[in-house]
Motif scaffolding. Structure first.
Motif, short mmCIF file in Angstrom:
data_model
loop_
_atom_site.label_atom_id
_atom_site.label_comp_id
_atom_site.label_asym_id
_atom_site.label_seq_id
_atom_site.Cartn_x
_atom_site.Cartn_y
_atom_site.Cartn_z
N ARG A 1 0.75 -1.31 0.03
CA ARG A 1 0.07 0.00 0.03
C ARG A 1 0.67 1.39 0.24
N ASN A 2 1.97 1.03 -0.22
CA ASN A 2 2.80 2.44 -0.66
C ASN A 2 3.82 2.14 -1.53
N VAL A 3 3.95 3.34 -2.40
CA VAL A 3 4.51 3.29 -3.64
C VAL A 3 5.67 4.48 -3.71
N ALA A 4 6.87 4.43 -3.42
CA ALA A 4 7.49 5.76 -3.62
C ALA A 4 7.36 6.73 -2.59
N GLY A 5 6.92 6.10 -1.32
CA GLY A 5 6.58 7.06 -0.38
C GLY A 5 5.26 7.58 -0.21
N HIS A 6 4.30 6.97 -1.05
CA HIS A 6 2.98 7.62 -1.16
C HIS A 6 2.18 6.33 -1.02
N ASN A 7 0.96 6.75 -0.16
CA ASN A 7 -0.03 5.75 -0.11
C ASN A 7 -0.84 5.45 -1.21
N TYR A 8 -1.26 4.22 -1.50
CA TYR A 8 -2.15 3.97 -2.79
C TYR A 8 -2.80 2.48 -2.45
N VAL A 9 -3.73 2.36 -3.41
CA VAL A 9 -4.80 1.21 -3.09
C VAL A 9 -4.50 0.25 -4.45
N ALA A 10 -4.29 -0.75 -4.33
CA ALA A 10 -3.64 -1.80 -5.62
C ALA A 10 -4.98 -2.26 -6.03
N ILE A 11 -6.09 -2.36 -5.47
CA ILE A 11 -7.44 -3.39 -5.93
C ILE A 11 -8.49 -2.45 -6.38
N ALA A 12 -8.54 -0.97 -6.26
CA ALA A 12 -9.49 -0.24 -6.54
C ALA A 12 -8.83 1.32 -6.87
N THR A 13 -9.72 2.07 -7.38
CA THR A 13 -9.16 3.34 -7.82
C THR A 13 -9.67 4.47 -7.32
N THR A 14 -10.85 4.37 -6.76
CA THR A 14 -11.41 5.68 -6.00
C THR A 14 -10.42 6.59 -5.04
N GLY A 15 -9.63 5.86 -4.23
CA GLY A 15 -8.80 6.64 -3.30
C GLY A 15 -7.66 7.15 -4.44
N ASN A 16 -7.25 6.35 -5.06
CA ASN A 16 -6.25 6.91 -6.17
C ASN A 16 -6.66 8.23 -6.71
N LEU A 17 -7.79 8.07 -7.26
CA LEU A 17 -8.16 9.10 -7.95
C LEU A 17 -8.27 10.58 -7.11
N MET A 18 -8.94 10.23 -5.94
CA MET A 18 -8.83 11.27 -4.92
C MET A 18 -7.45 12.06 -4.72
N ARG A 19 -6.45 11.27 -4.44
CA ARG A 19 -5.27 11.63 -4.19
C ARG A 19 -4.56 12.24 -5.59
N LEU A 20 -4.89 11.92 -6.76
CA LEU A 20 -4.58 12.48 -8.04
C LEU A 20 -5.07 13.90 -8.18
N VAL A 21 -6.48 14.14 -7.84
CA VAL A 21 -6.85 15.43 -7.73
C VAL A 21 -6.07 16.20 -6.86
N GLU A 22 -5.96 15.79 -5.72
CA GLU A 22 -5.26 16.51 -4.79
C GLU A 22 -3.82 16.88 -5.12
N ALA A 23 -3.14 16.03 -5.78
CA ALA A 23 -1.92 16.42 -6.06
C ALA A 23 -1.80 17.38 -7.20
N ALA A 24 -2.98 17.29 -8.30
CA ALA A 24 -3.09 18.17 -9.35
C ALA A 24 -3.42 19.39 -8.78
N HIS A 25 -4.32 19.45 -7.83
CA HIS A 25 -4.55 20.89 -7.13
C HIS A 25 -3.36 21.62 -6.76
N GLY A 26 -2.59 20.80 -5.89
CA GLY A 26 -1.29 21.30 -5.59
C GLY A 26 -0.31 21.85 -6.47
N VAL A 27 -0.35 21.26 -7.56
CA VAL A 27 0.51 21.74 -8.77
C VAL A 27 -0.12 23.04 -9.62
N ALA A 28 -1.49 23.04 -10.01
CA ALA A 28 -2.19 24.01 -10.85
C ALA A 28 -2.48 25.18 -9.87
N VAL A 29 -2.89 24.82 -8.62
CA VAL A 29 -3.41 25.99 -7.97
C VAL A 29 -2.57 26.46 -6.84
#
Length: 232
Positions: free
Chosen positions: A133-161
């Motif tokens: 459940r950890n990839v390169a120091g970041h949490n992720y879920v290997a069997i579903a995508t909802t949590g990963n999508l949430m973290r994707l948007v959070e990271a994108a917000h950090g970059v863009a905003v």
């Protein structure tokens, strides 16, 4: 000991996540329209069947949930190092067991009861989500995508905003994880349509590759390095 643990590397996470997406397509198309990895669907189906007064149909969704809980318990036991004194490489043996289970699933005919497949796959999925459940120091879920999508948007917000340069790496990681899950689901759908129930051998091969990574990367380590303790 390697600087980056095998179970936390990008290549390992991508292989396991690809297998997760693959298995969802596989069980949906070849095993009765079920999602045997993440258990949200089974909980909802159970509730719907109870509401419609179909207790026997509802019971069919209980067994994968129970198998998932057993898999979580087993993975916690292994991750805490409780088997280290008995088994020299418990994580590697666990990955081998998961690959063997999926290989056996590929031999089970479509005429067999669907729970004969959804139960072992739920067990394998539980071990994935608990142990890896950890990839390169970041949490992720290997069997579903909802949590990963949430973290994707959070990271994108950090970059863009927020103009946060440190968000660029997690953004790239979560783009890769979400993309590889979708790719695994696509490959799973195509493979299942082509070869039917035998398609389970493909994610078994993915896990076989992850086992080879463990053996190669940590060949000079006396035992398996402990998987990450962080919570996804």
């Amino acid at each position: 000991m390697p600087t980056v643990q095998t179970s936390s590397s990008l290549r390992f996470a991508f292989l396991v996540t690809c297998a997760g997406g693959f298995l969802d397509s596989y069980t949906y198309l070849a095993r009765g329209g079920a999602f045997a990895t993440a258990q949200t669907g089974n909980v909802v189906f159970f509730a719907v069947e109870i509401a419609q007064r179909h207790p026997m149909h509802a019971l069919a969704h209980v067994w994968p949930i129970l198998a998932f809980l057993v898999g979580i318990g087993a993975a916690v036991h292994i991750r805490k190092g409780r088997l280290d004194r008995v088994l020299p490489h418990p994580i590697r043996l666990t990955v081998a067991l998961q690959a063997a289970i999926l290989a056996i699933v590929g031999f089970i005919p479509s005429s067999a009861p669907h729970y004969s497949v959804t139960i072992p796959i739920a067990f394998v999925a539980a071990m994935h989500i608990e142990m890896f459940r950890n990839v390169a120091g970041h949490n992720y879920v290997a069997i579903a995508t909802t949590g990963n999508l949430m973290r994707l948007v959070e990271a994108a917000h950090g970059v863009a905003v927020d103009r946060d340069q440190e968000s660029r790496r997690p953004l790239a990681i979560y783009l890769g994880v979400v993309g590889i899950f979708a790719g695994g689901a696509l490959v799973g759908a195509l493979a299942t349509q082509l070869i039917g129930v035998h398609a389970a051998w493909i994610p078994a091969a993915f896990l076989g590759v992850t086992l080879a990574l463990f053996i190669w990367d940590e060949r000079d380590t006396p035992g398996d390095t402990e998987t990450d303790e962080s919570t996804p």
